[in-house]
Design a protein around this motif. Structure first.
Motif, PDB file in Angstrom:
ATOM      1  N   UNK A 116       0.370  -1.024  -0.365  1.00 12.61           N
ATOM      2  CA  UNK A 116      -0.277  -0.451  -0.375  1.00 12.61           C
ATOM      3  C   UNK A 116       0.789   1.250   0.069  1.00 12.61           C
ATOM      4  N   UNK A 117       0.374   2.101  -0.537  1.00 13.16           N
ATOM      5  CA  UNK A 117       1.236   4.060  -0.714  1.00 13.16           C
ATOM      6  C   UNK A 117       0.070   4.687   0.090  1.00 13.16           C
ATOM      7  N   UNK A 118       0.938   6.090   0.357  1.00 15.65           N
ATOM      8  CA  UNK A 118      -0.611   6.962   0.385  1.00 15.65           C
ATOM      9  C   UNK A 118       0.788   7.915   1.948  1.00 15.65           C
ATOM     10  N   UNK A 119      -0.156   8.970   2.016  1.00 10.24           N
ATOM     11  CA  UNK A 119       0.356   9.817   3.298  1.00 10.24           C
ATOM     12  C   UNK A 119       0.655   9.294   4.197  1.00 10.24           C
ATOM     13  N   UNK A 120       0.133   8.275   4.547  1.00 13.76           N
ATOM     14  CA  UNK A 120      -0.262   7.556   5.784  1.00 13.76           C
ATOM     15  C   UNK A 120       0.830   6.467   5.769  1.00 13.76           C
ATOM     16  N   UNK A 121       0.845   5.609   4.104  1.00 11.77           N
ATOM     17  CA  UNK A 121       1.354   4.027   3.442  1.00 11.77           C
ATOM     18  C   UNK A 121       0.617   3.193   3.631  1.00 11.77           C
ATOM     19  N   UNK A 122      -0.717   4.088   3.371  1.00 14.37           N
ATOM     20  CA  UNK A 122      -2.133   2.941   3.049  1.00 14.37           C
ATOM     21  C   UNK A 122      -2.336   2.429   3.910  1.00 14.37           C
ATOM     22  N   UNK A 123      -1.814   2.256   4.757  1.00  9.72           N
ATOM     23  CA  UNK A 123      -2.311   1.352   5.699  1.00  9.72           C
ATOM     24  C   UNK A 123      -4.202   0.997   5.980  1.00  9.72           C
ATOM     25  N   UNK A 124      -4.630   2.387   6.198  1.00 10.05           N
ATOM     26  CA  UNK A 124      -6.696   2.365   6.156  1.00 10.05           C
ATOM     27  C   UNK A 124      -7.125   1.389   5.283  1.00 10.05           C
ATOM     28  N   UNK A 140      -6.022 -13.866   4.073  1.00 10.41           N
ATOM     29  CA  UNK A 140      -4.583 -12.221   4.130  1.00 10.41           C
ATOM     30  C   UNK A 140      -3.502 -13.094   5.028  1.00 10.41           C
ATOM     31  N   UNK A 141      -1.794 -11.939   5.128  1.00  8.64           N
ATOM     32  CA  UNK A 141      -0.705 -13.054   5.612  1.00  8.64           C
ATOM     33  C   UNK A 141      -0.431 -11.414   6.740  1.00  8.64           C
ATOM     34  N   UNK A 142       0.628 -11.773   7.349  1.00 10.16           N
ATOM     35  CA  UNK A 142       0.099 -10.152   8.124  1.00 10.16           C
ATOM     36  C   UNK A 142       1.552  -9.707   7.565  1.00 10.16           C
ATOM     37  N   UNK A 143       2.343  -9.764   6.935  1.00 12.01           N
ATOM     38  CA  UNK A 143       3.267  -8.910   6.616  1.00 12.01           C
ATOM     39  C   UNK A 143       3.076  -8.278   5.382  1.00 12.01           C
ATOM     40  N   UNK A 144       3.285  -6.683   5.904  1.00 11.46           N
ATOM     41  CA  UNK A 144       3.166  -5.853   4.540  1.00 11.46           C
ATOM     42  C   UNK A 144       3.524  -4.718   3.998  1.00 11.46           C
ATOM     43  N   UNK A 145       4.064  -4.024   2.983  1.00  7.65           N
ATOM     44  CA  UNK A 145       5.147  -3.467   2.473  1.00  7.65           C
ATOM     45  C   UNK A 145       3.925  -1.340   2.575  1.00  7.65           C
ATOM     46  N   UNK A 146       4.097  -0.802   3.337  1.00  7.45           N
ATOM     47  CA  UNK A 146       3.601   0.276   3.355  1.00  7.45           C
ATOM     48  C   UNK A 146       4.227   1.184   2.769  1.00  7.45           C
ATOM     49  N   UNK A 147       4.015   1.781   2.169  1.00  9.29           N
ATOM     50  CA  UNK A 147       4.737   3.053   1.595  1.00  9.29           C
ATOM     51  C   UNK A 147       4.580   4.230   1.869  1.00  9.29           C
ATOM     52  N   UNK A 151       8.575   9.387   1.977  1.00  3.85           N
ATOM     53  CA  UNK A 151       9.701   8.980   2.016  1.00  3.85           C
ATOM     54  C   UNK A 151      10.111   7.971   1.125  1.00  3.85           C
ATOM     55  N   UNK A 152       9.331   7.127   0.072  1.00  2.14           N
ATOM     56  CA  UNK A 152       9.068   6.304  -0.556  1.00  2.14           C
ATOM     57  C   UNK A 152       9.299   6.368  -2.412  1.00  2.14           C
ATOM     58  N   UNK A 153       8.812   8.315  -2.699  1.00  3.84           N
ATOM     59  CA  UNK A 153       8.140   9.073  -4.104  1.00  3.84           C
ATOM     60  C   UNK A 153       9.388   9.628  -3.898  1.00  3.84           C
ATOM     61  N   UNK A 154       9.610  10.131  -4.634  1.00  5.81           N
ATOM     62  CA  UNK A 154       9.800  12.002  -4.986  1.00  5.81           C
ATOM     63  C   UNK A 154       9.220  12.407  -5.718  1.00  5.81           C
ATOM     64  N   UNK A 160       1.195  15.141 -10.062  1.00  7.49           N
ATOM     65  CA  UNK A 160       2.157  14.294 -11.202  1.00  7.49           C
ATOM     66  C   UNK A 160       2.524  12.685 -10.353  1.00  7.49           C
ATOM     67  N   UNK A 161       2.734  12.114 -11.167  1.00  9.86           N
ATOM     68  CA  UNK A 161       3.144  10.862 -10.441  1.00  9.86           C
ATOM     69  C   UNK A 161       4.242  10.638  -9.622  1.00  9.86           C
ATOM     70  N   UNK A 162       5.746  11.144  -9.825  1.00 10.54           N
ATOM     71  CA  UNK A 162       6.920  11.704  -9.449  1.00 10.54           C
ATOM     72  C   UNK A 162       7.269  10.604  -9.493  1.00 10.54           C
ATOM     73  N   UNK A 163       8.679  10.265  -9.101  1.00 10.75           N
ATOM     74  CA  UNK A 163       9.412   8.824  -9.049  1.00 10.75           C
ATOM     75  C   UNK A 163       9.178   8.173  -7.561  1.00 10.75           C
ATOM     76  N   UNK A 164       9.049   7.226  -8.276  1.00 12.60           N
ATOM     77  CA  UNK A 164       9.017   5.872  -6.837  1.00 12.60           C
ATOM     78  C   UNK A 164      10.442   5.408  -6.644  1.00 12.60           C
ATOM     79  N   UNK A 165      10.596   5.312  -5.752  1.00 14.28           N
ATOM     80  CA  UNK A 165      12.360   5.029  -5.304  1.00 14.28           C
ATOM     81  C   UNK A 165      11.715   4.761  -2.946  1.00 14.28           C
ATOM     82  N   UNK A 166      11.819   3.132  -3.575  1.00 19.46           N
ATOM     83  CA  UNK A 166      11.672   3.094  -1.948  1.00 19.46           C
ATOM     84  C   UNK A 166      12.796   3.284  -1.393  1.00 19.46           C
ATOM     85  N   UNK A 167      12.597   3.313   0.034  1.00 25.39           N
ATOM     86  CA  UNK A 167      13.884   3.285   1.014  1.00 25.39           C
ATOM     87  C   UNK A 167      14.015   1.388   0.777  1.00 25.39           C
ATOM     88  N   UNK A 168      15.468   1.848   1.533  1.00 24.21           N
ATOM     89  CA  UNK A 168      16.026  -0.232   1.310  1.00 24.21           C
ATOM     90  C   UNK A 168      15.487  -1.371   2.015  1.00 24.21           C
TER      91      UNK A 168
END
Length: 197
Positions: A116-124, A140-147, A151-154, A160-168
């Motif tokens: 998920x992605x968003x201002x709050x990582x898309x968790x809601x 559904x599995x427990x582990x979730x990627x919250x972008x 921090x994960x987009x420029x 505009x969509x911007x550039x996707x740059x996920x943290x390490x």
């Protein structure tokens, strides 16, 4: 062979979902490195589903519309899913909820993970997806990627969509989630065989 669909959860023009889904697919293919798991992109925008227009409930499985039959055929062959979803107004996008509501049996006894992605990582959005998918028998599995959009987009222009740059730290979380989705898809396989028998 275990087949996992990476589903884009947004149909909005200038969406970020496609670039995130492409990243998920790239990491999945590199991580798996074996012929017994395949990952495929399923872009709900390509199905152009109107607001649910079937005459009978999806649980009956009697699909009258060609677009529904095409969508059902696409989903039916998968063993699990990774949903890539933004958060719109504290929930998942309407297009994703609509796509889920079109079907019933095609989702059942399969696994799912979330990116998920968003201002709050898309968790809601993910929390709403979990309860929606439970109703159509998706585990559904427990582990979730919250972008995070911070921090994960420029993004220099929010229109505009911007550039996707996920943290390490995001890729290890993603690979852990993918492993869980595959393991659960395989564990649920006997249930899918019973229902298709």
């Amino acid at each position: 062979m275990t087949r996992i669909a990476v589903i884009t959860g947004s149909t909005r023009p200038r969406r970020r979902a496609k670039m995130v889904a492409d990243w998920v697919l790239d990491v999945a293919v590199r991580h798996t490195g074996s012929a017994d798991v395949t990952y495929e992109l399923v872009d709900i925008a390509e199905f152009a589903l109107p607001l649910l227009d079937e005459e009978v409930p999806a649980a009956i499985g009697d699909y009258g519309q060609e677009h529904t039959r095409r969508w059902a055929a696409a989903i039916d062959g998968f063993d699990g899913f990774v949903f890539v979803t933004p958060e719109y107004n504290h929930s998942m996008p309407a297009a994703l909820k609509n796509a889920i509501d079109y079907l019933f049996g095609e989702w059942g006894d399969k696994s799912a993970g979330f990116v998920s992605y968003g201002l709050h990582g898309g968790t809601r959005a993910v929390e709403h997806l979990r309860v929606t998918l439970a109703e159509v028998k998706v585990a559904d599995v427990r582990t979730t990627v919250a972008l995070s959009l911070f921090n994960d987009f420029r993004i220099t222009d929010i229109t505009q969509p911007g550039v996707f740059a996920p943290g390490d730290h995001q890729e290890p979380t993603l690979t852990r989630m993918l492993d869980e989705v595959v393991a659960w898809a395989r564990a649920l396989a006997p249930l899918r065989v019973k229902e298709n028998a």
